[in-house]
Design an enzyme around this catalytic site. Structure first.
Site, PDB file in Angstrom:
ATOM      1  N   ASP A 179      39.388  46.590  49.581  1.00  0.00           N
ATOM      2  CA  ASP A 179      38.261  46.201  48.723  1.00  0.00           C
ATOM      3  C   ASP A 179      38.291  44.692  48.469  1.00  0.00           C
ATOM      4  O   ASP A 179      38.136  44.251  47.332  1.00  0.00           O
ATOM      5  CB  ASP A 179      38.303  46.971  47.410  1.00  0.00           C
ATOM      6  CG  ASP A 179      36.991  46.836  46.639  1.00  0.00           C
ATOM      7  OD1 ASP A 179      35.955  46.582  47.278  1.00  0.00           O
ATOM      8  OD2 ASP A 179      36.999  46.974  45.413  1.00  0.00           O
ATOM      9  N   GLY A 213      35.830  42.124  31.761  1.00  0.00           N
ATOM     10  CA  GLY A 213      35.553  42.804  33.021  1.00  0.00           C
ATOM     11  C   GLY A 213      35.253  44.274  32.784  1.00  0.00           C
ATOM     12  O   GLY A 213      35.680  44.877  31.790  1.00  0.00           O
ATOM     13  N   ARG A 214      34.491  44.828  33.691  1.00  0.00           N
ATOM     14  CA  ARG A 214      34.141  46.244  33.645  1.00  0.00           C
ATOM     15  C   ARG A 214      34.324  46.833  35.041  1.00  0.00           C
ATOM     16  O   ARG A 214      34.118  46.153  36.038  1.00  0.00           O
ATOM     17  CB  ARG A 214      32.695  46.472  33.185  1.00  0.00           C
ATOM     18  CG  ARG A 214      32.399  45.945  31.780  1.00  0.00           C
ATOM     19  CD  ARG A 214      30.949  46.163  31.414  1.00  0.00           C
ATOM     20  NE  ARG A 214      30.616  45.559  30.148  1.00  0.00           N
ATOM     21  CZ  ARG A 214      30.707  46.187  28.981  1.00  0.00           C
ATOM     22  NH1 ARG A 214      31.108  47.445  28.942  1.00  0.00           N
ATOM     23  NH2 ARG A 214      30.387  45.578  27.854  1.00  0.00           N
ATOM     24  N   ASN A 261      34.060  54.345  36.314  1.00  0.00           N
ATOM     25  CA  ASN A 261      34.670  55.418  35.535  1.00  0.00           C
ATOM     26  C   ASN A 261      35.072  54.965  34.136  1.00  0.00           C
ATOM     27  O   ASN A 261      36.061  55.412  33.570  1.00  0.00           O
ATOM     28  CB  ASN A 261      35.895  55.997  36.248  1.00  0.00           C
ATOM     29  CG  ASN A 261      35.541  56.568  37.588  1.00  0.00           C
ATOM     30  OD1 ASN A 261      34.435  57.067  37.788  1.00  0.00           O
ATOM     31  ND2 ASN A 261      36.461  56.504  38.532  1.00  0.00           N
ATOM     32  N   GLY A 262      34.311  54.024  33.570  1.00  0.00           N
ATOM     33  CA  GLY A 262      34.555  53.599  32.203  1.00  0.00           C
ATOM     34  C   GLY A 262      35.722  52.647  32.017  1.00  0.00           C
ATOM     35  O   GLY A 262      36.213  52.486  30.907  1.00  0.00           O
ATOM     36  N   THR A 263      36.187  51.999  33.078  1.00  0.00           N
ATOM     37  CA  THR A 263      37.301  51.062  32.983  1.00  0.00           C
ATOM     38  C   THR A 263      36.832  49.754  32.347  1.00  0.00           C
ATOM     39  O   THR A 263      35.804  49.205  32.730  1.00  0.00           O
ATOM     40  CB  THR A 263      37.895  50.794  34.366  1.00  0.00           C
ATOM     41  OG1 THR A 263      38.353  52.023  34.921  1.00  0.00           O
ATOM     42  CG2 THR A 263      39.052  49.825  34.267  1.00  0.00           C
TER      43      THR A 263
END
Length: 1431
Positions: free
Chosen positions: A1130, A994-995, A998-1000
């Site tokens: 969300d 998963g992505r 903010n670069g997670t």
């Protein structure tokens, strides 16, 4: 007369390109022809001369022959010289040596063509004119044209000259003529028409020689005299020029520009307009540095000259609209305006037509953007008064206190005129220690102060910009050309001027400038915030920023002094973090705990001048600290990353902190000694130790300085030498050894006393159990005439500290006279344990004696073992044992006295005494047995509990192992290459599952070496409080909520935080996209119903029930969050994961959590682009729990329709449909309950959306029992006299309220829908029940109410009766002999249970239940009295 160079034998020039080699060959042929012609003329002249002079002799002929040979030699030399020059020119051209060109040669060319009349003479025939010009060149001119010139170059010169006469005879209003205008003007003049076609011009102007020609000819030959012609030429023929030619012209002008060329900007402007590639590259941020190094034109020239003309050519209307509407996306543009103060360009932006068309209703946004950019780069020229007014807000300021003369009420309501546009302090790259920009900021803030405006004290954090081709390279360019990099020497990572650190350490405007250490700028900012009698509060300055400034090894006296004049620097630094306070309370003494968890600033000063200033404003030289306390505060204050970094820098500090067993106060001189800071040590010694002359301080040892500092400054009473200190240490060691010996002695004595007590207790207990009462006393038997002496000796053992004594009481009793007490004899001290008391042997049986000895020996052995095992216990246990021993001894004495009295009475009444003693013994034995049983029961219970706990732990481990095995079987094996704490995972690209923003990144990993987890890697820079928020999530999800993804554990390093989550199989979106959703539902659907009627409908019903059960998982998870006052915010199919066949909610990153540190888990807000957010989120309004209800409605529609969306499947149109409230619920038209619920949940009005409880009470989620109760309650409701009227009864028969114009619910009588044999038996059973009831009540047969098959009310009565009497109906059907076996089997399937009966009628009347529900919601029925339903 000049001969034409083009003879009939040569091919016409036409439009074919004449190469330099062809020109050279033709020139050589002409030269040879000229030589031959010259020889023929000389021969003719000789003949004439011979005829005229008959007296000529042969000598003349010889001379002529000699002259001819000399001429041939000279001609050969001239040819060699010409070839030499030709080769030289060709070499110069190939090497691009433009300086070798002869300025006079080109001037000669232009002087012959400068007149417009020459074109008229040749009838605008360019070939003819070209032949004339090159036929008689000046000396060496032919070589130049032979090697360089071609017809295209000549043709280009002619076009430029014609452009100078172009305005003659045409409309002067044409300012920028194009090619069509030029063509229409010259097409009828001579034969020019065959030369100026588009194809010919395009071929000529794209010749390879054009680059060299324009590089030299335009600048050197044309522009000094033909400025208008050159501009008109580029305007007319610019679109025919290639990019290389345009770039060459621009570079020539830009490289050799002078002040004399006033029309330079006009030419550049025309070049920009004629070539799109040139315009794009000129305003590119990527190439700006490279083009400046090559002295090429860039957009910086536009801003530097503040030229609106060039700006209008460089930035087209679409670019202008983008700059106005989205100024933050092109910060480089506004940066140039701010740096070069390009006010004319800004005025052009405001006046331009695209801006005016965009301004309608949006002036405030535009002015705000301009003002913000002006404040960012401190450019006052960008801020006109009307722009400032748009930026002024009436608000309160953090850290600014109104004047004191105001009363409390006015002070609370005091507002300031705040200017929010100063955002330049946010970008450390441009501002940090930049003197040039700081000067702009000083003037800018002074202007703001003159206007009576206050600066906003809050500094927003800048975001980490991801390096890309535009922003990253342009920032580098600005750093190199306009700013210089600033890096502190010997500073740790936390205080380097990076954007990440500005995110981690948010601060106020004053603190930011204090870190910048620009004194003048700090002074004007403080004057602005203290104007009009205001003052600064404590929170106006971030003490962490002040701490970092003080801790710097450099000295910035002016900044600290200026700050102290406006904001008094406190003497101590206080860290308010909870972790620090808890650590201080647990490890520090009273002087450092609680509210005193502070450290003076002087202990952070590493520069002697900074230390001197702090001591001058606060005379706290005698303050002390604890070293471990200082280390914890230094880390929490951001000065260092961890202890290892501090210990690497200060080794002595590590040694002192690790050797301290207990906290020890350290003074300032001793602390600076540990830091090895010689400058501060010498400063303290010279200033405060008066006993040493200042010049001798460097020669004194540090140990001596410490002693003198304690005496003179810390006011110690005695001087301690090294010998005295060593003697004190020796005494302390001896004292420790003596204390240890005493402890050992006490332990040994207590162990011995405990042994003695245990032995005596065991002996007494054995005597009580095994011997009669006569054996308990020692008797001396005498004849009856003599007295009987009964001697009872009792020995008591005292404690270890007192002496041991024993007392023996002897009594003499005579048979006749009354009892007389003999005098008491004091016995000698107690004998050792080896000696037994003197008691007669015959009174004690051998068996009892032996058993006593064995018991004593066993007890002694057991006691010895117990004592050996208990030697390591504390003194508290010994005290308890001693107290218990004394109590036992006292009880034993009491028992012996009682027994002595009983023994006297036993002499008189021996039989009674023996009976009583036996009873007592039996009672004691029973009590002991009961106690033993109780102890055994307790032990058994404890063992059972332990076994249960062990079994539970084993079961949990087995479950975890099974889960891990299942996941390992389904997933590919993990080969970890990275470990952090308990997490192990691989950072390979294939291991990413998963992505995020903010670069997670999310990896598959292992926790605790056995449990598979999902490891989420998040950057600390985007949320410095992320660790605390994760702790809240871990506590939150550990509350046994199976519908939320479990947050297991967290680890962190210097850059990232690693969060362990429950490893799930996939998401709901993955199921839909892979088209495995239906397969997943079917696999996880379980049923016990086996029927023979309408299996398709049953399958669909079970399919829907499984979907609803999965949806309940999501509802329960959201209900859990709402109970915790958390809004997920969300919800979408991507955040609903599959775990063990159920749905769990994940990604609480956008949840509104009530955490002390922040209110959001990330800095990113939902965009709503996927269509799962309501209109209030899209409009950025206040978000409530109804936001999740809207998302749940979309997800319910998504589940029931196999992946469709209620607002359309086109993602681009969903947002518009949500805003305009245009849902498309057509796929649910045959599912009335689902359609009703989804319509309510996605309502645009958030007040109309149901709550979680209302959703769960909707008929869509009713169970079988709830549906049965509803039918029974509905029948009772319909029996009510108020509802049994014809109006109300008929109301159920229609879909609408109007029974006249509505649609009938039943398309035909309901008895035609139900199977005939079933309705017959239902009617018969109903009649029988009515007869039985009537006979019991009235003993009379009343009229039977028959079913009306067109009434919904009677259908409800039939269903209710079938549900209640299904067994009787089934019995009557099975007993009927006429029915075939298939009908009986069918009836058995339908009537074997209430669930099967309900399923049968739902198959026949699928919309009946919801139809009743909707009708009962109306006010015509008194449904609240009968139905327990929240409508």
């Amino acid at each position: 007369m000049t001969k034409p160079i083009f003879k009939s034998k040569t091919k016409p020039l036409g439009w074919s390109k004449i190469s330099s080699k062809e020109v050279i060959n033709e020139d050589e042929e002409e030269e040879e022809g000229g030589e031959e012609g010259g020889e023929e003329e000389e021969i003719d002249n000789n003949k004439n001369s011979n005829n005229s002079s008959s007296n000529s002799n042969n000598n003349n002929n010889d001379n002529n022959n000699n002259n001819g040979e000399e001429r041939k030699v000279e001609k050969e030399e001239e040819k060699e010289e010409i070839n030499h020059y030709r080769n030289q020119f060709e070499k110069d051209l190939l090497d691009m040596e433009l300086k070798a060109l002869n300025r006079e040669t080109i001037d000669n060319i232009l002087s012959g063509l400068n007149s417009y009349e020459i074109f008229k003479e040749v009838n605008f025939d360019f070939e003819k004119l070209y032949s004339i010009i090159i036929s008689e060149p000046p000396p060496l001119f032919d070589t130049f044209f032979d090697s360089v010139s071609s017809f295209e170059i000549f043709f280009t010169d002619c076009l430029i000259l014609l452009c100078s006469n172009f305005p003659d005879g045409i409309d002067t209003s044409i300012t920028r003529p194009n090619f069509n205008d030029f063509y229409n003007h010259f097409k009828d003049r001579g034969v020019i028409n065959k030369y100026i076609s588009r194809e010919n011009i395009h071929k000529a102007l794209n010749d390879k020689l054009m680059t060299d020609y324009f590089n030299s000819g335009i600048y050197l030959g044309l522009l000094d005299t033909l400025d208008i012609a050159a501009i008109r030429f580029i305007t007319i023929f610019g679109k025919f020029l290639s990019y290389e030619v345009v770039e060459t012209i621009s570079n020539s002008l830009f490289r050799y520009r002078t002040d004399k060329i006033e029309f330079l900007s006009d030419i550049i402007r025309e070049l920009l307009l004629c070539n799109e590639k040139y315009r794009t590259l000129s305003k590119s941020y990527d190439l700006v540095q490279k083009r400046l190094q090559k002295e090429e034109f860039t957009f910086i020239k536009v801003f530097e000259d503040d030229d609106p003309k060039l700006f209008s050519a460089l930035y087209q209307p679409p670019d202008i609209i983008k700059l106005i509407t989205e100024p933050e996306k092109d910060s480089g543009f506004w940066c140039m305006i701010g740096i070069f103060k390009s006010k004319r360009i800004l005025d052009y932006l405001i006046r331009t037509e695209p801006s005016k068309s965009w301004f309608k209703g949006k002036e405030s946004d535009y002015f705000f953007s301009i003002a913000e950019m002006g404040g960012k780069y401190f450019n006052w020229t960008l801020l006109e008064p009307k722009l400032i007014k748009k930026e002024v807000n009436q608000k309160s300021l953090k850290g600014v206190i109104p004047p004191r003369e105001l009363n409390s009420q006015q002070r609370n309501t005091q507002f300031f005129r705040v200017f929010n546009g100063v955002t330049g302090f946010n970008d450390i790259r441009f501002v940090y220690a930049n003197p040039s920009l700081a000067q702009h900021a000083i003037k800018f803030i002074q202007k703001v102060t003159e206007c009576g405006l206050f600066l906003n004290t809050d500094v927003r954090n800048v975001r980490d910009s991801i390096p890309n081709s535009n922003s990253f390279l342009f920032r580098k360019f600005l750093e190199v050309n306009f700013f210089y990099r600033y890096e502190k020497d010997n500073e740790v990572y936390q205080h380097q001027p990076t954007e990440e650190n500005s995110l981690l350490y948010s601060t106020s405007i004053i603190s930011r400038i204090v870190e910048m250490e620009v004194t003048d700028l700090l002074s004007v900012v403080l004057k602005n915030l203290t104007q009009q009698g205001c003052s600064l509060a404590r929170e106006a300055v971030d003490e962490r920023s002040l701490l970092s400034t003080i801790h710097s090894d450099k000295y910035y006296n002016s900044s600290i002094v200026v700050l102290h004049n406006y904001w008094p620097i406190p003497p101590k630094f206080c860290d308010c973090s909870t972790s620090f306070i808890s650590m201080a309370n647990g490890k520090l003494p009273r002087t450092y705990s609680g509210s005193d968890g502070v450290i003076p600033y002087i202990f952070f000063a590493r520069n002697h001048l900074t230390l001197g200033f702090l001591l001058s404003i606060h005379n706290n030289i005698t303050d002390t600290i604890d070293i471990n306390h200082w280390i914890s505060v230094a880390i929490s204050g951001g000065l260092y990353y961890d202890k290892e970094e501090i210990f690497r820098k200060y080794p002595l500090l590590q040694k002192e902190s690790t050797l301290q067993k207990y906290p020890r106060p350290v003074n300032i001189l001793e602390f600076q000694t540990l830091l090895e800071n010689n400058e501060c040590i010498e400063y303290i010694a010279r200033t405060f130790i008066k006993e040493i002359p200042p010049h001798e301080v460097p020669t004194v040892k540090h140990s001596d300085l410490l002693i003198l500092f304690e005496i003179s400054v810390m006011k110690k009473r005695s001087i301690r030498s090294k010998e005295s200190l060593q003697a004190e240490l020796d005494l302390i060691e001896e004292e420790k050894r003596e204390k240890k010996k005493q402890k050992d002695k006490k332990k040994n004595k207590s162990n011995q006393n405990q042994k003695n007590n245990n032995n005596q207790n065991n002996q007494s207990n054995n005597n009580k159990i095994n011997s009669p009462s006569s054996n308990k006393l020692t008797q001396n038997v005498t004849p009856p005439s003599s007295p009987v002496n009964i001697i009872t000796s009792s020995s008591t053992t005292s404690s270890s500290t007192s002496s041991t004594t024993s007392s023996t009481t002897s009594s003499t009793i005579e048979p006749k006279p009354p009892t007389q007490t003999l005098p008491i004899k004091t016995s000698s001290p107690t004998k050792p344990e080896s000696q037994k008391p003197s008691t007669p042997d015959p009174l004690i049986p051998k068996s009892s004696k032996s058993t006593t000895k064995n018991n004593n020996n066993n007890n002694n052995n057991n006691n010895n073992n117990n004592n050996n095992n208990n030697n390591n216990n504390n003194n508290n246990n010994n005290k308890e044992n001693r107290e218990m021993a004394l109590e036992v001894i006292n009880e034993m004495e009491k028992i012996e006295i009682e027994e002595s009295l009983l023994s006297t009475s036993s002499l008189v009444q021996p039989q009674q005494q023996s009976q009583q003693s036996q009873q007592q013994q039996e009672q004691q034995q029973q009590q002991q047995q009961q106690q033993q049983q109780q102890q055994q029961q307790q032990q058994q219970q404890q063992q059972q509990q332990q076994q249960q706990q062990q079994q539970q732990e084993k079961q949990q481990e087995q479950q975890e192992q099974q889960e891990s095995i299942q996941l390992n079987q389904t997933l590919t094996p993990i080969i970890p290459d990275f470990q952090i704490g308990k997490f192990k995972f691989s950072r390979d690209e294939n291991n990413i599952i998963g992505r995020g923003s903010n670069g997670t990144l999310v990896f598959r990993g292992i926790w605790n070496d056995r449990i598979p987890v999902a490891v989420k890697q998040m950057q600390k820079a985007f949320n410095p409080h992320i660790s605390k928020e994760i702790e809240v999530l871990i506590r939150l999800t550990s509350n046994n909520c199976s519908n939320m993804i479990r947050y297991i554990d967290q680890e962190e390093d210097q850059l990232f935080v690693y969060l362990g989550l429950t490893l799930c199989e996939e998401s709901l979106q993955d199921l839909m996209e892979s088209k495995r959703y239906k397969e997943f539902i079917e696999k996880t659907t379980t049923t016990n119903i086996t029927t023979t009627f309408n299996n398709n409908i049953i399958d669909e019903n079970l399919y829907e029930q499984r979907i609803l059960s999965l949806f309940k998982d999501v509802i329960n998870g959201i209900n859990f969050l709402h109970c915790q006052d958390i809004v997920h915010n969300d919800l979408n199919p991507r955040n609903i994961l599959v775990h063990k066949g159920n749905f769990v909610i994940s990604d609480l990153g956008l949840s509104k959590m009530q955490v002390e540190t922040s209110y959001s888990f990330t800095n990113n807000a939902p965009t709503g682009q996927e269509g799962y957010h309501p209109i209030e989120v899209l409009q950025e309004k206040r978000k409530t729990k109804s936001v999740d209800i809207f998302s749940l409605g979309c997800i319910l529609f998504y589940l029931l329709t196999n992946g469709q969306h209620p607002f359309g499947n086109n993602k681009l149109l969903r947002v518009a449909n949500i805003v305009y409230d245009k849902p498309d619920l057509e796929p649910l038209k045959f599912n009335a309950p689902a359609l009703d619920l989804v319509r309510l949940m996605i309502s645009q009005d958030e007040k109309k959306r149901p709550t979680i409880d209302t959703i769960l009470n909707h008929p869509l989620f009713w169970s079988t029992n709830e549906k049965i109760k509803f039918y029974e309650s509905s029948l009772n409701l319909l029996k009510d006299p108020n509802n049994s009227q014809s109006k109300h009864s008929k109301l159920l028969n229609y879909y609408q309220n109007d029974n006249s114009g509505g649609v009938l619910f039943l398309s035909k009588p309901w008895n035609q829908i139900i199977d005939p044999f079933l309705i017959d038996h239902v009617e018969n059973n109903n009649n029988n029940n009515n007869n039985n009831n009537n006979n019991k009540q009235n003993s009379k047969k009343l009229a039977i109410v028959a079913y009306q098959y067109d009434q919904v009310r009677d259908l409800v009565r039939c269903i209710r009766n079938s549900l209640v009497h299904h067994k009787d109906i089934l019995r009557s059907i099975t007993q009927q002999q006429n029915l075939p076996p298939s009908s009986k089997e069918f009836a058995n399937d339908c009537l074997k249970s209430q669930e099967s009966v309900l399923l049968y009628f739902e198959c026949k009347f699928p919309d009946l239940l919801f139809h009743l529900y909707q009708q009962f919601k109306k006010s015509d029925f008194n449904s609240k009295d009968y139905l327990n339903i929240k409508f």
